[in-house]
Design a protein around this motif. Structure first.
Motif, PDB file in Angstrom:
ATOM      1  N   ARG A 109       0.819  -1.205   0.000  1.00  0.00           N
ATOM      2  CA  ARG A 109       0.000   0.000   0.000  1.00  0.00           C
ATOM      3  C   ARG A 109       0.865   1.273   0.000  1.00  0.00           C
ATOM      4  O   ARG A 109       0.535   2.267  -0.632  1.00  0.00           O
ATOM      5  CB  ARG A 109      -0.916  -0.012   1.238  1.00  0.00           C
TER       6      ARG A 109
ATOM      7  N   HIS B 279      -2.652  -4.081  -1.381  1.00  0.00           N
ATOM      8  CA  HIS B 279      -1.454  -4.734  -1.939  1.00  0.00           C
ATOM      9  C   HIS B 279      -1.755  -5.190  -3.360  1.00  0.00           C
ATOM     10  O   HIS B 279      -2.852  -5.633  -3.658  1.00  0.00           O
ATOM     11  CB  HIS B 279      -1.086  -5.936  -1.070  1.00  0.00           C
ATOM     12  N   ARG B 280      -0.781  -5.044  -4.248  1.00  0.00           N
ATOM     13  CA  ARG B 280      -1.009  -5.539  -5.602  1.00  0.00           C
ATOM     14  C   ARG B 280       0.252  -6.189  -6.163  1.00  0.00           C
ATOM     15  O   ARG B 280       1.360  -5.966  -5.672  1.00  0.00           O
ATOM     16  CB  ARG B 280      -1.483  -4.419  -6.521  1.00  0.00           C
ATOM     17  N   THR B 281       0.049  -7.011  -7.182  1.00  0.00           N
ATOM     18  CA  THR B 281       1.154  -7.683  -7.849  1.00  0.00           C
ATOM     19  C   THR B 281       1.050  -7.415  -9.338  1.00  0.00           C
ATOM     20  O   THR B 281       0.013  -7.680  -9.949  1.00  0.00           O
ATOM     21  CB  THR B 281       1.124  -9.197  -7.576  1.00  0.00           C
ATOM     22  N   GLU B 282       2.113  -6.844  -9.897  1.00  0.00           N
ATOM     23  CA  GLU B 282       2.146  -6.573 -11.333  1.00  0.00           C
ATOM     24  C   GLU B 282       3.117  -7.544 -11.980  1.00  0.00           C
ATOM     25  O   GLU B 282       4.255  -7.691 -11.543  1.00  0.00           O
ATOM     26  CB  GLU B 282       2.606  -5.135 -11.595  1.00  0.00           C
TER      27      GLU B 282
ATOM     28  N   THR C 144      -2.165  -7.562 -13.730  1.00  0.00           N
ATOM     29  CA  THR C 144      -2.121  -7.076 -12.351  1.00  0.00           C
ATOM     30  C   THR C 144      -3.190  -7.794 -11.533  1.00  0.00           C
ATOM     31  O   THR C 144      -4.299  -8.023 -12.016  1.00  0.00           O
ATOM     32  CB  THR C 144      -2.391  -5.556 -12.290  1.00  0.00           C
TER      33      THR C 144
ATOM     34  N   ARG D 213     -10.504  -9.168  -4.637  1.00  0.00           N
ATOM     35  CA  ARG D 213      -9.348  -9.013  -5.526  1.00  0.00           C
ATOM     36  C   ARG D 213      -9.825  -8.675  -6.934  1.00  0.00           C
ATOM     37  O   ARG D 213     -10.905  -9.110  -7.359  1.00  0.00           O
ATOM     38  CB  ARG D 213      -8.547 -10.315  -5.594  1.00  0.00           C
TER      39      ARG D 213
ATOM     40  N   LYS E 269      -4.883  -7.086  -7.868  1.00  0.00           N
ATOM     41  CA  LYS E 269      -4.889  -6.151  -6.756  1.00  0.00           C
ATOM     42  C   LYS E 269      -5.827  -6.646  -5.665  1.00  0.00           C
ATOM     43  O   LYS E 269      -6.964  -7.043  -5.936  1.00  0.00           O
ATOM     44  CB  LYS E 269      -5.338  -4.765  -7.238  1.00  0.00           C
ATOM     45  N   ASN E 270      -5.337  -6.635  -4.449  1.00  0.00           N
ATOM     46  CA  ASN E 270      -6.188  -6.939  -3.304  1.00  0.00           C
ATOM     47  C   ASN E 270      -6.774  -5.618  -2.833  1.00  0.00           C
ATOM     48  O   ASN E 270      -6.070  -4.790  -2.253  1.00  0.00           O
ATOM     49  CB  ASN E 270      -5.338  -7.596  -2.208  1.00  0.00           C
TER      50      ASN E 270
ATOM     51  N   ASP F 178      -0.054 -11.660  -4.888  1.00  0.00           N
ATOM     52  CA  ASP F 178      -1.513 -11.636  -4.750  1.00  0.00           C
ATOM     53  C   ASP F 178      -2.175 -12.700  -5.611  1.00  0.00           C
ATOM     54  O   ASP F 178      -3.387 -12.874  -5.551  1.00  0.00           O
ATOM     55  CB  ASP F 178      -2.032 -10.249  -5.121  1.00  0.00           C
TER      56      ASP F 178
END
Lengths: 276, 424
Positions: free
Chosen positions: A59, A242-245, A234, A206, A236-237, A136
């Motif tokens: 975040r 929190h996110r993952t790209e 991507t 998500r 994203k939670n 994520d």
């Protein structure tokens, strides 16, 4: 469970003689769309190789990076698969390899190879909803979910950005990591462009987005094929921020990987053209 | 760890020679990585052993790892060198420790590895049956990271992979013993505590002394099944006294040993189930009456591992060693010597919880021996500050009914440790 109730109410409303048939027809086509989507997203080509860079972003903007090479082979289209993963970064897991034999009908087999201690070990694989390398994405997000595990309904068709999409609502038949999933499926290439996962409370949990889609060519002459591929994704939670790209580089399809490429030998000593 | 062997020295020279072969000339790519690591472990019991390295700290060391990989497209080969520069503040010593140095070469279905290399066999989790390769027990008991539990062997490994059967053959011309805790740094049980003249009788590096290990493996019915054979020596020393009445000199010896075993690991009961068994044939003491040579024994292990909830895994094992000739052993034992059990068993539990996108890891590994009523608890908390920097805090807590048993002897060596690691 509000969405389920809504859906039940809708079915009851349509419980007239003709309406049931209509419902069946719509359901079948939703299944077909999801099946085609799964083939396009998780089964493209007979096999595939790519280098993934995953950025785990919290975040506050703090970032951690995982770089890995992933290979996949379809044992049969839409059926069992084998995966091989090699970690390039971060340093403490460099050269670690990971192999999954994914089965539709039973629990997957998973192995890890820890080169520092020359150790190959099976790992418990019951939880496909566990985070994939701390990201994520879950294991299931990475390797796909059996279409038959959910009931699918076409909710509407709509334009998402520049693309026409089918909007599909999926409800798990058995308790799952999500209570409902809404997918925006590209009506031309059937890639999922967006997915919303709702939790047990019915709240948005998500969101997946395919941020960039590229056509990847494979083969030559009469064998030439083009596989549309989501090269930037991507997850994203929305609850934690929190996110993952993920960016997928150097994608190749139809390499001619053999069944015995997914064996202990390769985990211990991956061929240099896989990992360099 | 013993000094550089001629084999390794030759290999290093070979690898550093630029004129090795025409096709080797220009195409080598060298990748250099590594890490800096600090291991600090302090005894928490307030006691300090009388040995020369007896300090409040068991470990106070800084390491710099250089990890070189070289490869070429010209041949299917690579070289790997892992070298640690170590500053040991407890012994006030600088040294270079060659962890691994090998050449990999592949030809068809055969993979070769020549040089110093770490080898691990079997399915036990910190319990070893068919893994007869050298281990550093000091690392395990004082909080060095797990990879330091294993010591490399100098030898040649050949692996043959086919659809039907895979085979791995390892030949080790030079004997490398376990690194066991000594009275220099640890409180421990020593039957010859009063004897100061200590020697070590390491086997010569000869063809006849070459250790040979063979592993055959394949998948059977969803299980990974391996069969093992080993002909070599006991890695942990036996103590040979010059006379039994009034010993003046004690020599550490490594008696001949053969090991035969099986293991299987696969999915069952919602988790991963492991079985392993082995027979230890102590070739110099088949009658079991020689006090300095361990008795022949049978080892058996069953283990189970399951993910109970996301990011939480439970592992449990039961292990037992059965001595072949317990009566002969009992008769050979002088008065006042600590006696081991005929059935020596251990239960282990491992709990692992990841938190915060796997940046935090909480874990506990516990050994408990019902036979000896002693234990070792290893709690650890680790945190990845960034992708490059990590820190771990942990402990080793020993205890038991008696101070003569395997874990109980280290009762006064309880320690808390800190590892700091920076990868580059």
């Amino acid at each position: 469970m509000k969405p389920l109730l809504t859906r039940l109410a809708a079915i009851l409303l349509f419980a007239g003689a003709g309406a049931i048939q209509f419902g069946h027809a719509l359901g079948a086509s939703a299944d077909e769309i999801m099946t085609r989507s799964q083939r396009a997203f998780h089964y493209a080509g007979s096999d595939a190789k790519g280098r993934l860079t995953m950025e785990l972003i919290d975040r506050g903007g703090g970032k951690r990076v995982r770089v890995l090479t992933m290979l996949r082979r379809n044992q049969e289209d839409g059926g069992d698969q084998k995966y091989f993963i090699y970690f390039h970064e971060p340093g403490d897991v460099r050269r670690l390899t990971f192999m999954v034999w994914k089965y539709l009908a039973r629990e997957d087999d998973r192995w890890i190879f820890v080169p520092a201690v020359d150790l190959i070990r099976r790992i418990a694989a019951e939880d496909k909803y566990a985070s994939f390398v701390g990201s994520d994405f879950t294991y299931e997000d990475v390797s796909g979910r059996d279409v038959a595990e959910d009931t699918h309904t076409v909710v509407r068709e709509e334009r998402l950005g520049e693309r026409d999409t089918f909007v599909i609502e999926s409800l798990p038949r058995a308790p799952s990591a999500f209570s409902m999933r809404i997918s925006w499926i590209d009506s031309e290439n059937f890639l999922p462009l967006k997915e919303e996962f709702y939790d047990a409370q019915g709240e948005l949990h998500r969101v997946f987005t395919a941020d960039k889609v590229e056509d990847i060519a494979a083969g030559e002459g009469r064998e030439a094929r083009v596989y549309p591929t989501a090269t930037k994704r991507t997850m994203k939670n929305v609850k934690t921020g929190h996110r993952t790209e993920v960016s997928v580089n150097a994608v190749t399809y139809d390499l001619g990987l053999e069944d015995d490429d997914f064996a202990e030998r390769r985990m211990r000593r991956p061929p240099s053209d896989w990992i360099r | 760890m013993r000094p550089l062997s001629p084999l390794i020295a030759a290999l290093l020279v070979l690898l550093s020679t630029p004129s090795l072969g025409m096709e080797f000339d220009k195409d080598w790519v060298i990748d250099v990585r590594g890490f800096a690591l600090g291991n600090f472990s302090g005894r928490t019991t307030g006691h300090v052993p009388a040995g020369p390295d007896g300090r409040a700290f068991i470990l106070g060391e800084e390491r710099v790892r250089l990890d070189l990989t070289g490869w070429t497209d010209a041949v299917d080969a690579q070289i790997r060198i892992k070298l640690d520069g170590v500053h040991d503040a407890v012994a006030d010593d600088f040294e270079a420790e060659l962890r691994e140095a090998y050449l990999d070469y592949t030809a068809g279905d055969l993979d070769f590895r020549l040089g110093r290399q770490i080898a691990t066999w079997g399915v036990g989790d910190l319990l070893f049956l068919n893994d007869v390769f050298p281990k550093d027990w000091v690392s395990l008991f004082s909080g060095r990271p797990l990879e330091y539990l294993k010591i490399g062997v100098d030898g040649l490994r050949a692996r043959y992979s086919t659809d039907f059967l895979n085979a791995e053959l390892l030949a080790i011309p030079r004997f490398e013993p376990d690194t066991v805790p000594s009275g220099k740094r640890f409180f421990l049980q020593d039957n010859y505590a009063s004897v100061t003249d200590r020697r070590e009788d390491l086997p010569d590096t000869t063809l006849g002394n070459t250790e040979v290990g063979l592993r055959l493996y394949r998948g059977i019915g969803g299980f990974d099944v391996s069969a093992y054979g080993y002909r070599g020596r006991w890695r942990s020393p036996g103590q040979r006294a010059d006379n039994s009445e009034n010993p003046a000199r004690v020599t550490a010896i490594y008696p001949p040993l053969s090991v035969y075993g099986l293991s299987a690991q696969g999915h069952a009961a919602g988790g991963v189930l492991s079985f392993e068994g082995s027979y230890y044939d102590s070739r110099d003491d088949r009658g079991g009456s020689d006090l300095a040579v361990p008795n022949s024994q049978t080892r058996f292990l069953v283990g189970y591992q399951k993910q109970l909830w996301p990011e939480f895994t439970l592992g449990a094992q039961y292990y037992v060693e059965v001595m072949d000739d317990f009566d002969a052993y009992k008769r050979s034992l002088p008065a006042g010597f600590a006696r081991t059990a005929k059935y020596w068993d251990i239960v282990t539990v491992r709990l692992t919880q990841f938190l915060g996108h796997q940046t935090w890891k909480l874990s506990l590994f516990a050994y408990y021996s019902p036979a000896d009523n002693d234990y070792l608890l290893q709690p650890q908390l680790s945190y990845k500050v960034s992708d490059d920097l990590s820190v771990a805090l942990g402990g080793n807590v020993f205890g038991g009914e008696k101070r003569t048993t395997f874990f109980g002897q280290f009762d006064q060596d309880d320690n808390a440790y800190l590892n700091l690691r920076y990868d580059f």
